[in-house]
Design an enzyme around this catalytic site. Sequence first.
Site, PDB file in Angstrom:
ATOM      1  N   ASP A  35      12.594  20.601  84.931  1.00  0.00           N
ATOM      2  CA  ASP A  35      11.625  19.540  85.152  1.00  0.00           C
ATOM      3  C   ASP A  35      10.654  19.475  83.999  1.00  0.00           C
ATOM      4  OD1 ASP A  35       9.153  20.938  87.452  1.00  0.00           O
ATOM      5  OD2 ASP A  35       9.866  21.628  85.525  1.00  0.00           O
ATOM      6  N   LYS A  63      10.308  13.592  85.845  1.00  0.00           N
ATOM      7  CA  LYS A  63      10.053  12.151  85.757  1.00  0.00           C
ATOM      8  C   LYS A  63      10.638  11.579  84.478  1.00  0.00           C
ATOM      9  CE  LYS A  63       5.642  12.106  87.726  1.00  0.00           C
ATOM     10  NZ  LYS A  63       4.220  11.776  87.610  1.00  0.00           N
ATOM     11  N   MET A 170      -4.143  18.470  83.819  1.00  0.00           N
ATOM     12  CA  MET A 170      -3.965  17.170  84.491  1.00  0.00           C
ATOM     13  C   MET A 170      -5.318  16.510  84.727  1.00  0.00           C
ATOM     14  SD  MET A 170      -1.038  18.593  87.160  1.00  0.00           S
ATOM     15  CE  MET A 170      -1.479  20.338  87.061  1.00  0.00           C
TER      16      MET A 170
END
Lengths: 248, 248
Positions: A35, A63, A170
């Site tokens: 990932d 993603k 993030m």
Amino acid sequence: GTGLVQLVGAGPGELGLLTVRGLRAIEAAEVIVADRLGARAVLDQLETERGRPLDAEIVDVGKHPGHHAVPQEGIIALLVELGRAGRRVVRLKGGDPYVFGRGGEELAACRAAGVDVEVVPGITSAISVPAVAGIPLTHRGLATAFTVATGHDQIAELGGGRDHTVVLLMGVGTLANSATTLARGERGAGCPVAIVEDGYGAGQRVTIGTLGTIAAQAARRGVRSPAVVVVGDVVRLSPYAPAELAVD
Amino acid sequence: GTGLVQLVGAGPGELGLLTVRGLRAIEAAEVIVADRLGARAVLDQLETERGRPLDAEIVDVGKHPGHHAVPQEGIIALLVELGRAGRRVVRLKGGDPYVFGRGGEELAACRAAGVDVEVVPGITSAISVPAVAGIPLTHRGLATAFTVATGHDQIAELGGGRDHTVVLLMGVGTLANSATTLARGERGAGCPVAIVEDGYGAGQRVTIGTLGTIAAQAARRGVRSPAVVVVGDVVRLSPYAPAELAVD
């Protein structure tokens, strides 16, 4: 045969910062469930260095532009299914599996399903991305503790001054709020802040300001995720720090 | 020729947790300046695996029984001297050079002396030693931030509850004080605590209790440095956690 799932930390996305054990696990794997940008980048660099593809089948669960990531429940179901089928599986995760990597959930699920599972630590972006911008998280006379959090969570209750480094992962979307909150405390609006975008990637860029100025600077420069935000006097050690912030 | 000093993080003392770039730096070095148990252990494992000594001269600047460690000023002077003499030098440090490793000081000194210098991140004990005891620093539903500090420093002003993990490095000597201070806040005396002694070493041992009980447990079991202390609900995930603390 009995399967094995290894939860491997890929580090920040540079092959050289993968661990020796992580590299050996990847080379021995039958299936790699990868990932995030960091994990995928390491596999690409490894195949380039080898000059041939890896033996393992690579399942990309991160993603992509225009595609959603595979949800966490789907990843866990896949790991358990592969492990039960006797496969040797590497679950390759950006950074470290145990630092905002949800490794604990995947470990628990495999164990509950009777699948052998182990964790191979990786270099977390929380430490290595500031490092690539010349920022140590601790430094004698400048910082003696550090806190790592995501975005705005738990910033409000965090004590300490400029000698207590704060790393936000993030944190781009909530930067303005976080900066305002942190400036209210002992750190003050003049506390140095660095944003390191795309650490170790092609788009690596460092923006340095203060808690009072950083949100406007980020807006002006179009700062985007992935990025690591560092708050505290250690930022002054960066070669990217402007003269008025730099340590002499 | 021009010298190069590489400040390499050795990780927690297991060869497999050295980075690929760190390994290559060690293999290419002319001189290795090694400190701490972790760094020396990695060199020993590497020589055992190779079946022959490393090519580099190894200068051991760490503490030995009956000997003092080389003081930091002496280490810095040595690095600068070797770099100026054109040598290829690895400064091998336990954990990560930028997490309580004084790497920033060594980097600044080399740079000021005109010696080429770079940092190769390593796996910090702050994350990997809890990991070897099955403790992630973050976990969905249990912890969303973590703080790393040494001993008693900056514990008093640290906010947050059991969902904000605290890692204490070099914290054995001040354990009773730190536990009392942390128990006064939102965490409370019932907050889980783990001590991991000699992580990845022959004497690895895990002791689990609460902020209210841990000092007495540590005294009873004769807990000694080096050890990493972890405070928070993530401790409940460890397979070493007693039934009354464990997550079901």
